[in-house]
Design a protein around this motif. Structure first.
Motif, short mmCIF file in Angstrom:
data_model
loop_
_atom_site.label_atom_id
_atom_site.label_comp_id
_atom_site.label_asym_id
_atom_site.label_seq_id
_atom_site.Cartn_x
_atom_site.Cartn_y
_atom_site.Cartn_z
N GLU A 297 -21.34 -20.62 20.35
CA GLU A 297 -20.93 -21.19 19.05
C GLU A 297 -21.92 -20.81 17.95
N ASP A 298 -23.20 -20.70 18.32
CA ASP A 298 -24.20 -20.37 17.31
C ASP A 298 -24.17 -18.90 16.92
N LEU B 94 -21.47 -17.32 16.47
CA LEU B 94 -20.29 -17.10 15.61
C LEU B 94 -20.65 -17.00 14.13
N ILE B 95 -21.65 -17.78 13.70
CA ILE B 95 -21.97 -17.70 12.27
C ILE B 95 -22.83 -16.49 11.93
N PRO C 149 -15.94 -14.16 12.45
CA PRO C 149 -16.01 -14.94 13.71
C PRO C 149 -14.65 -15.37 14.23
N ALA C 150 -13.65 -15.48 13.34
CA ALA C 150 -12.33 -15.95 13.80
C ALA C 150 -11.69 -14.97 14.80
N THR D 229 -12.44 -16.94 18.15
CA THR D 229 -12.32 -18.39 18.33
C THR D 229 -10.96 -18.85 18.83
N GLY D 230 -9.92 -18.09 18.59
CA GLY D 230 -8.57 -18.53 18.98
C GLY D 230 -8.06 -19.60 18.03
N ASN E 186 -5.29 -15.98 12.51
CA ASN E 186 -5.91 -16.71 11.39
C ASN E 186 -6.64 -15.78 10.44
N ILE E 187 -6.74 -14.50 10.82
CA ILE E 187 -7.36 -13.53 9.90
C ILE E 187 -6.38 -12.38 9.67
N ASN F 53 -11.77 -24.74 15.47
CA ASN F 53 -11.93 -23.29 15.27
C ASN F 53 -11.70 -22.87 13.82
N PHE G 207 -14.20 -21.35 11.10
CA PHE G 207 -14.61 -19.94 11.02
C PHE G 207 -13.63 -19.08 10.22
N ILE G 208 -12.64 -19.72 9.65
CA ILE G 208 -11.67 -18.95 8.86
C ILE G 208 -12.16 -18.88 7.41
N ASP H 61 -8.40 -16.25 3.99
CA ASP H 61 -7.52 -16.41 5.16
C ASP H 61 -6.95 -17.83 5.25
N ARG I 144 -3.98 -17.75 3.07
CA ARG I 144 -2.87 -17.06 3.73
C ARG I 144 -2.24 -17.96 4.80
N ARG J 224 -22.77 -26.08 12.59
CA ARG J 224 -21.78 -26.99 13.17
C ARG J 224 -22.20 -28.46 13.13
#
Lengths: 591, 219
Positions: free
Chosen positions: A4-5, A7-8, A13-14, A17-18, A231-232, B11, B14-15, B19, B22, B193
């Motif tokens: 998780e860390d 990701l930033i 990062p998306a 992540t799903g 999401n992206i 999640n 992180f968008i 986005d 969108r 987070r």
């Protein structure tokens, strides 16, 4: 540091992540876990219809949970390694090693090193013989399975053909035999479409045990009407309806045309109903049609009109198939959003277009362009190939001539604003299962000479932008396309030298590849030169339906400059309908 | 005008902002609610969002305004939450007679930083707004140092962590930059987070009110 860390600290990062809309229930009780692996990044993988279809088919099976894992971009790859975090699935963050089956998608030869990159990230040995039964069963499938030999040593099983039904058959075997890998392989070897490299009968370096291609029955298999919504932003960010599989055209360089035969259709009512459901379930602002040549779809005009009506009422843009602009009404063209029009003459002169059987005439090009410019299009993308069999310099100059002519037509119609003409050049790569599978591939030096000749000519024409493929990448693609089992060593050595993301120009490093070639002691010319028709080819063991003598006949016709009619007009008896009924023959007697 | 507050959690943190816009467009299309479109060459849905939030930070107070005749607040939340991806659910809906100017009026934001260690430095932390508070900003390849104490309006600490009210809007102090200084200065280990944006605030008559209160005044 935890995942998780990381990701930033990474780009987009998306990707990892799903949480996409329409994600199926990953917590359902199941007997088998499948991870669909794609050796490229999220944006490419999520644009692939095949991935969406398999994900849908597998997750609809009550016994299976299918997740995804795509190649982490280089920043994430490094971060994972530095922190000793093994590569995980997107949905539940399960390490790849803990799945029952990993299924890799083989879309492009230059992504082979990325398969090793993903296995490396997952701490899994590359070669099937080095993996005991504690590892997942590692399988692969996709268009590159037309010749799976260069990567055969890495996989336990390779799907030949289409995966929809074959995938589920394999899953059943794994559920039945659990961790008894040998038994699974023996049973899989008996199923059409499943190739077990370790059980192949190799004679003089070539497998002689026939494997039949698997073909999906489109009427029976489901279609993803509730696809994952990224999401992206991805490469193809739109809802897609597959119209039909296979192609009538028979262009002699095109592997997809022959690989996906026989022709199978989705009926118009079904296509329109799919559009209705996709619009409701996805929320996309664009919908497109997918097939190898949408213009050849029977009833294309009324299908488009019906979908256009649905799309308009939902404020959604319908992407029109480019080739058959003349079959659309003026009103429809005028109301369409005009991003750019794509057209693929592939060769610069009529003579060479006849050789490759690309049945487009100069008049077709002119008529389409005129119609497009009248409708308001101002950006045209043209696709050509260099290095085609029998190509001469005047064929190359013919490409510039086409661009010049299009420029003139534009200014006849619109004198106020400029036009943008993009000439995009790929290098011809002889591919297995095409009439050109025996042809020579020109050398890197010759590729560069022809590219330069064209570039210098195009420079003289205003409004033209020139794009070309890297010669070195094209050469390697050609080597792997027609390669044999010896090449797995080269792929492995190249990865060890640091080659990955080879399809991305910023990461492709030919010096490293050359070192790997030397270390592997492989002469690449053996793979690039013209092949004798009488000699066996590494992929001859696969029964694609298409007969070898049909390909030979087409090759001879090409060299004589003779075209062959589209399957729509006349069945030339390619043999594909031996495996499943072809649309061409539906309700008709065989020609 | 229909305005709604939505979360950015799980999640969805992180968008990126573009986005999110969108994704929101797609969710709205899936609800079947008719939203007005611009009339230009490439028509787009008439949707406005508040200012972007740093990627990786949770929020319970993102606001969107959409141009529609749909007038049932409860029904909207029901429809929208069925159609949106996880982590972007609508939490509140307020229909206003006119188009509000949320993004232009917001001047501050409240954040909660989960950090049990912070209580040890309570006195110091609650004083940060009155002393030098230097953040480092990368601009055109150069690191610029900037004193931002005037952008810190309030800091409170309890056993659970830190509550901070920071400038947000035209004058803006990024919460991650704020946390970075606290980490350096007090040896804390605040991660993205651990931070949640709780409210966006508008100053009216020298008093902070929430966006929700502002919108209710426009009903």
């Amino acid at each position: 540091m935890q995942f998780e860390d990381l990701l930033i600290k990474v780009e987009k990062p998306a990707r990892y992540t799903g949480g996409e809309y329409n994600t199926p229930n990953m917590k359902k009780p199941h007997k088998l876990s499948f991870c669909i692996c794609f050796p490229d990044i999220y944006e490419v993988a999520m644009s692939n219809l095949g991935i969406a279809i398999l994900y849908d088919v597998l997750n609809k099976n009550k016994d299976i949970v299918a997740e995804r894992c795509f190649a982490p971009w280089t920043d994430m790859g490094k971060a994972l390694k530095e922190n000793n975090i093994p590569l995980m699935s997107i949905e539940t963050k399960k390490p790849l090693r803990d799945f029952d089956i990993l299924g890799f998608s083989l879309q492009y030869e230059m992504s082979y090193t990325n398969i090793l990159y993903m296995l490396d990230q997952a701490n899994i040995p590359f070669r099937a013989k080095d993996r005991d039964k504690s590892y997942p069963l590692i399988v692969a499938g996709g268009p590159c399975s037309a010749n799976p030999e260069p990567i055969a040593d890495f996989f336990d099983i390779i799907f030949i053909g289409e995966g929809e039904e074959a995938d589920e058959k394999l899953c059943k075997l794994v559920i039945k035999y659990g961790k008894d890998k040998q038994k699974i392989l023996e049973e899989a070897d008996k199923i059409d479409g499943l190739y077990v490299p370790s059980l192949a009968k190799i004679k003089d370096g070539i497998n002689t045990k026939t494997v039949k291609k698997a073909i999906a029955n489109l009427q029976k298999t489901s279609y993803p009407l509730k696809p994952l919504i990224p999401n992206i932003d991805i490469v193809h960010n739109r809802a897609v309806i597959e119209l039909f599989r296979g192609c009538y055209a028979g262009c002699r360089f095109c592997q997809a045309c022959f690989f996906y035969r026989p022709i199978r259709y989705r009926e118009r009512e079904e296509v329109v109903e799919y559009a209705r459901q996709l619009l409701r379930n996805t929320g996309y602002d664009e919908i497109g049609l997918s097939s190898l040549s949408s213009g050849d779809y029977e009833e294309i005009s009324c299908t488009i009109s019906e979908i256009k009506e649905l799309a308009d009422s939902a404020n959604v843009n319908l992407q029109l198939p480019s080739l058959r602009l003349d079959s659309f009404s003026k009103d429809l063209l005028k109301s369409a959003r005009k991003s750019s029009l794509t057209f693929a003459p592939e060769a610069g002169t009529q003579r060479l277009r006849d050789v490759i059987n690309k049945n487009i005439t100069d008049e077709d090009i002119e008529r389409t362009m005129r119609k497009a410019f009248e409708a308001g299009y101002r950006s045209i993308k043209l696709y050509f190939m260099l290095g085609l069999p029998t190509e001469q310099d005047k064929d190359i100059l013919g490409i510039a001539e086409i661009a010049r002519k299009i420029n003139e037509i534009y200014y006849e119609i619109n004198q106020k604003r400029g036009v943008r003409i993009t000439v995009s050049i790929a290098m011809f790569i002889p591919k297995p299962l095409t009439p050109f599978q025996w042809c020579e591939q020109i050398s890197i030096q010759e590729m560069i000479r022809r590219q330069t000749l064209l570039r210098n000519e195009l420079k003289k024409i205003r409004n033209v932008q020139y794009k070309w493929h890297c010669a070195e990448t094209s050469m390697l693609e050609g080597v792997f396309a027609r390669g044999d089992r010896k090449l797995s060593l080269l792929i492995e050595n190249a990865y060890k030298e640091g080659c990955y993301f080879d399809g991305w120009s910023e990461y492709f490093n030919f010096d490293k590849w050359q070192t790997a070639i030397k270390k592997s002691n492989i002469n690449l010319d053996d793979y690039l030169q013209e092949k004798e028709i009488e000699k066996p080819l590494p992929w001859d063991f696969i029964d694609f339906g298409i007969k070898r003598d049909y390909l030979e006949k087409e090759y001879r016709r090409a060299l004589e400059g003779k075209t062959s009619l589209s399957c729509k007009n006349y069945c030339r008896g390619c043999g594909a309908n031996r495996l499943m009924e072809c649309r061409r023959h539906k309700g008709k007697e065989n020609a | 005008m229909l305005n709604f507050r939505f979360e950015k959690t799980k999640n969805a943190v992180f968008i990126s902002h573009i986005d999110i816009l969108r994704s929101l467009n797609r969710s709205l299309r899936r609800t079947g609610i008719k939203v007005r479109y611009s009339q230009g060459y490439n028509p787009h849905m008439l949707v406005n969002l508040t200012q972007p939030l740093v990627t990786g930070i949770k929020s319970l107070c993102e606001w969107a305004s959409i141009d529609t005749d749909f007038d049932n607040e409860k029904e909207f939340i029901k429809l929208y939450n069925k159609a949106c991806p996880e982590g972007l659910s609508a939490l509140e809906c307020i229909i206003t007679a006119e188009k509000p100017k949320i993004a232009a009026n917001v001047t501050a934001s409240d954040y909660f930083i989960e950090c049990e260690e912070a209580i040890k430095f309570r006195e110091d932390l609650e004083r940060v707004a009155f002393e030098d508070f230097i953040i480092e900003i990368e601009r055109k390849g150069q690191t610029i140092k900037k004193d931002v104490r005037n952008l810190i309006h309030q800091v409170k600490v309890d056993e659970r962590g830190i509550f901070a009210r920071l400038s947000f809007g035209n004058l803006n102090l990024r919460i991650d930059k704020f946390a970075e200084v606290l980490n350096k200065r007090y040896g804390l280990q605040i991660r993205h987070r651990d931070i949640t944006r709780q409210t966006q605030l508008i100053k009216q008559n020298n008093k902070y009110i929430t966006v929700s209160q502002y919108l209710k005044g426009l009903r």
